[in-house]
Write an enzyme that holds these catalytic residues in place. Sequence first.
Site, PDB file in Angstrom:
ATOM      1  CB  SER A  50     -24.071  51.235  12.244  1.00  0.00           C
ATOM      2  OG  SER A  50     -23.368  51.223  13.463  1.00  0.00           O
ATOM      3  N   GLY A  51     -21.013  52.493  11.611  1.00  0.00           N
ATOM      4  CA  GLY A  51     -19.621  52.079  11.714  1.00  0.00           C
ATOM      5  C   GLY A  51     -18.847  52.000  10.419  1.00  0.00           C
ATOM      6  CG  ASP A 125     -27.862  86.863  11.139  1.00  0.00           C
ATOM      7  OD1 ASP A 125     -28.673  87.738  11.487  1.00  0.00           O
ATOM      8  OD2 ASP A 125     -26.722  87.116  10.682  1.00  0.00           O
ATOM      9  CE1 TYR A 219     -26.070  87.337   3.938  1.00  0.00           C
ATOM     10  CE2 TYR A 219     -26.869  85.093   3.665  1.00  0.00           C
ATOM     11  CZ  TYR A 219     -25.830  86.002   3.696  1.00  0.00           C
ATOM     12  OH  TYR A 219     -24.551  85.558   3.484  1.00  0.00           O
TER      13      TYR A 219
END
Length: 225
Positions: A50-51, A125, A219
């Site tokens: 955090s932070g 997609d 793909y």
Amino acid sequence: MTATREAIDTVRADVAKLHELLVRYNLVIWTGGNISGRVPGAELFVIKPSGVEYDALTPANMILCDLDGTVIEGSHSPSSDTAAHAYVYRNMPEVNGVVHTHSTYATAWAARGEAIPCVITGQADEFGGEIPVGPFAIIGDESIGEGIVETLTGHRSRAVLMQNHGVFTIGSSPRDAVKAAVMAEDVARTTHIARQLGEVIPIPQQSIDALFDRYQNVYGQKDTE
């Protein structure tokens, strides 16, 4: 070194490095946002502290937690979204990566509480339809995680716009979840701009289905024996 220790170290390095992509694609401001990754073969995940500024993130300061969100290893406090990530991992075993950002355009849709309609082929997609809105929830407990799971269970989308908050994405890996976050912001921006120009044209469901199937199964490069 045990297999679990090796897996933890690999995920620490991967998650730390992937935060660079959030900065590269302008998905975060200051220290907001986070990435986590499930440790393969263990009831554990790694998440950003955090932070801590993005330039200071290293494998060593990533936080290791169990699936209840309890810190197992780490000298920093974990992300304020740790409980939400933990809830997702406990309830969606297929998910191995979670990302949260307040990226500008996706968060603007979240502020309106409006799903992003599927009006461009790239969204069909990647997300297989609209990007849905999840409920408003307070940061710091499991409420956000509950909203993510409730909204995305049975949904093709790997992104959810948590109302008045921002975007959360899930993936088969931390990198896959980052890709979803990048693509969610891209379609949020494009669709917003399109609506400033006039009415957008929905893609028929049959075409969305065909585009999603092609992208997911045809793909790109596939592994071959």
